[in-house]
Design a protein around this motif. Structure first.
Motif, mmCIF file in Angstrom:
data_model
loop_
_atom_site.group_PDB
_atom_site.id
_atom_site.type_symbol
_atom_site.label_atom_id
_atom_site.label_comp_id
_atom_site.label_asym_id
_atom_site.label_seq_id
_atom_site.Cartn_x
_atom_site.Cartn_y
_atom_site.Cartn_z
ATOM 1 N N ASP A 105 -23.990 -80.632 -91.247
ATOM 2 C CA ASP A 105 -23.348 -81.331 -92.360
ATOM 3 C C ASP A 105 -23.926 -82.702 -92.856
ATOM 4 N N SER B 119 -20.274 -73.915 -95.776
ATOM 5 C CA SER B 119 -19.408 -74.709 -95.368
ATOM 6 C C SER B 119 -18.209 -74.949 -96.279
ATOM 7 N N ARG C 241 -18.560 -74.261 -90.886
ATOM 8 C CA ARG C 241 -19.996 -74.322 -90.880
ATOM 9 C C ARG C 241 -20.834 -74.527 -89.134
#
Length: 358
Positions: A253, A337, A350
């Motif tokens: 991320d 996600s 995630r």
């Protein structure tokens, strides 16, 4: 010959690891209770794998998960279905001992297809970020190298950093020292950065692991308080490898750019445990899910109702379903996600896996 020695013999035949690494693994990492060994009809050992147990930070809880490492079959017995039988055994063992998820990192791209046969989904990713040999990793703060790599302070800082990640396969203190031993055996370096504080003195703020591989400085992970302190750890590694391009396997991320690349696979072996953790973390979330699992039907082929912070199994439920999916699809949903989760109205997160020994 002992179980340990039989498995080590298979490793030495199958893998190309240097003998010092294999000796280190079986002296420091190997555990008899985490090893599965399959024999043929004549009772000769033919296939083995390690089913290692970890904890995972997941929606505010820490369920146990398994990690498959060192899956191998004797050269003369390959292609006869032994590994397929061993994989089924591993999934059943993982479920029976109470794990939520079974994880692994395929040794090659071709193996992703093989593991999909057993319900594994590609849910672990990394953000690959590449830097030239001239990139200096500039920082705005003042940092210095913390000298004691194996001190209590370093372990406590590492544990603090790993628990800051929302969904991460956690390492014990024993794992941490095994990781350092593995890195040193590869000729790599572990750096720990600190910053002076007027009230608390020198405080550890970041750390990173790096090793040269195929002409690149491969940074397997970097942890820290913020982006500037993490850059300080990368800059310290740069000082050790001044003329080498850098490949950073970053957090999936990470907003700093880079390519999202497959890192590993996961497979739910206890759906109720995963959904119960999600329900407890968000009492306002409600959902009805029917799951089909061909390999672990007794554990996972049920209808699950999430409501008021609880998850219950109700196979007599005849109402409207929010999801009617296979276990593979549910794994993808749970570990997507947050952006994808918002579209399908599910609290997806995630996950991340790094620094594993195999």
């Amino acid at each position: 010959m002992s179980k340990r020695d039989e498995i080590k013999k298979i490793w030495l035949e199958y893998f190309q690891d240097p003998r010092p690494y294999v000796d280190m693994y079986f002296d420091q990492v190997y555990r008899d209770d985490e090893a599965l060994l399959l024999c043929d009809q004549s009772d000769a050992p033919v296939s083995s794998l390690m089913l290692q147990r970890y904890l995972m930070s997941f929606h505010g809880s820490e369920p146990s998960v398994s990690y498959i490492a060192g899956a191998a079959t004797r050269r003369a017995r390959r292609g006869q279905g032994f590994m397929s039988r061993l994989m089924q055994m591993a999934l059943e063992e993982s479920a029976s001992r109470g794990d939520m998820l079974c994880t692994l990192i395929p040794a090659s791209e071709a193996l992703y297809f093989f593991y999909r046969r057993y319900g594994f989904s590609t849910v672990f990713f990394t953000k690959e970020q590449r830097f030239t040999a001239f990139h200096s990793f500039p920082v705005s703060g003042e940092y210095h190298l913390f000298p004691e790599e194996t001190s209590d302070e370093v372990w406590c800082a590492f544990d603090r950093f790993q628990h800051q990640r929302k969904c991460y396969v956690l390492h014990s203190r024993r794992d941490f020292y095994n990781i350092l031993s593995d890195l040193k055996s590869d000729g790599g370096n572990f750096v720990v950065m600190a910053r002076d504080d007027e009230d608390r003195g020198s405080q550890i703020v970041s750390m990173a692991w790096g090793v040269v591989s195929d002409g690149l400085l491969l940074v397997k992970d970097v942890m820290g308080e913020d982006s500037d302190s993490r850059a300080a750890a990368l800059r310290q590694l740069r000082c050790l490898y001044t003329d080498t391009p850098v490949l950073l396997l970053g957090h999936p991320d990470d907003s700093m750019g880079g390519r999202l690349m497959p890192r590993g696979m996961g497979r739910l072996v206890n759906v109720e445990k995963a959904l119960s953790a999600i329900a407890a973390a968000d009492p306002g979330f409600s959902c009805s899910i029917r799951v089909n699992d061909k390999l672990l039907p007794d554990y996972n082929s049920h209808t699950f109702i999430i409501k008021k912070g609880l998850c219950v199994t109700d196979d007599s439920y005849c109402g409207k379903l929010d999801f009617d999916v296979t276990v593979e699809v549910l794994t993808d949903i749970i570990f997507s996600s947050s952006a994808i989760g918002s579209i399908i109205r599910f609290p997806s997160v995630r996950p991340m896996i790094s620094l594993m020994l195999d």
